[in-house]
Design a protein around this motif. Structure first.
Motif, short mmCIF file in Angstrom:
data_model
loop_
_atom_site.label_atom_id
_atom_site.label_comp_id
_atom_site.label_asym_id
_atom_site.label_seq_id
_atom_site.Cartn_x
_atom_site.Cartn_y
_atom_site.Cartn_z
N PHE A 134 -15.95 -24.14 -12.36
CA PHE A 134 -16.05 -25.16 -11.32
C PHE A 134 -15.02 -24.93 -10.22
CE2 PHE A 134 -14.87 -29.33 -9.57
CZ PHE A 134 -16.09 -29.71 -9.06
N LEU A 135 -13.83 -24.48 -10.60
CA LEU A 135 -12.76 -24.20 -9.64
C LEU A 135 -12.85 -22.79 -9.05
CD1 LEU A 135 -9.85 -25.93 -11.55
CD2 LEU A 135 -11.01 -26.74 -9.50
N ALA A 136 -13.93 -22.08 -9.34
CA ALA A 136 -14.20 -20.73 -8.82
C ALA A 136 -13.16 -19.71 -9.30
CB ALA A 136 -14.30 -20.73 -7.32
N LEU A 137 -12.59 -19.92 -10.48
CA LEU A 137 -11.70 -18.93 -11.06
C LEU A 137 -12.49 -17.91 -11.86
CD1 LEU A 137 -8.90 -21.37 -12.29
CD2 LEU A 137 -8.93 -20.00 -10.20
N LEU A 138 -13.62 -18.34 -12.43
CA LEU A 138 -14.54 -17.46 -13.15
C LEU A 138 -15.92 -17.59 -12.51
CD1 LEU A 138 -13.76 -18.17 -16.93
CD2 LEU A 138 -13.24 -16.10 -15.66
N PRO A 139 -16.71 -16.52 -12.57
CA PRO A 139 -18.07 -16.62 -12.02
C PRO A 139 -19.02 -17.32 -12.98
CG PRO A 139 -17.71 -14.44 -12.91
CD PRO A 139 -16.40 -15.17 -13.02
N TYR A 140 -20.04 -17.95 -12.42
CA TYR A 140 -21.10 -18.53 -13.25
C TYR A 140 -21.99 -17.43 -13.81
CZ TYR A 140 -20.12 -23.38 -11.95
OH TYR A 140 -19.54 -24.60 -11.80
N THR A 141 -22.32 -16.45 -12.97
CA THR A 141 -23.16 -15.32 -13.38
C THR A 141 -22.64 -14.06 -12.70
OG1 THR A 141 -24.68 -15.62 -11.55
CG2 THR A 141 -25.25 -16.72 -13.60
N THR A 142 -23.20 -12.93 -13.12
CA THR A 142 -22.92 -11.67 -12.45
C THR A 142 -24.19 -11.20 -11.77
OG1 THR A 142 -23.44 -10.41 -14.43
CG2 THR A 142 -21.14 -11.00 -14.10
N LYS A 143 -24.04 -10.39 -10.78
CA LYS A 143 -25.22 -9.90 -10.07
C LYS A 143 -25.72 -8.60 -10.62
CE LYS A 143 -24.31 -12.24 -5.81
NZ LYS A 143 -24.23 -12.20 -4.41
#
Length: 65
Positions: free
Chosen positions: A56-65
């Motif tokens: 949520f804080l954009a420290l980790l990605p939700y997904t990878t491309k």
């Protein structure tokens, strides 16, 4: 198999400890299952909450491309 966090004596899982959180996510940035990680149920819940908070804080990605 003993719980990683119980062995180390870690009670609270910090959402800012990205190196630790990445150990418990897959290559596609999914949270690994309890059976895969060997973490106890209470720590698995805390781990999932910490990963979701870091996402949520954009420290980790939700997904990878």
């Amino acid at each position: 198999m003993d719980c990683f966090f119980c062995q180390k004596g870690i009670e609270e899982i910090d959402y800012k400890d990205l190196e630790l959180l990445r150990k418990f996510t897959s290559g596609l940035a999914k949270i690994r299952a309890k059976k895969r990680t060997g973490v106890c149920a209470s720590h698995q819940r805390k781990l999932a909450q910490a990963i979701k908070r870091a996402r949520f804080l954009a420290l980790l990605p939700y997904t990878t491309k």
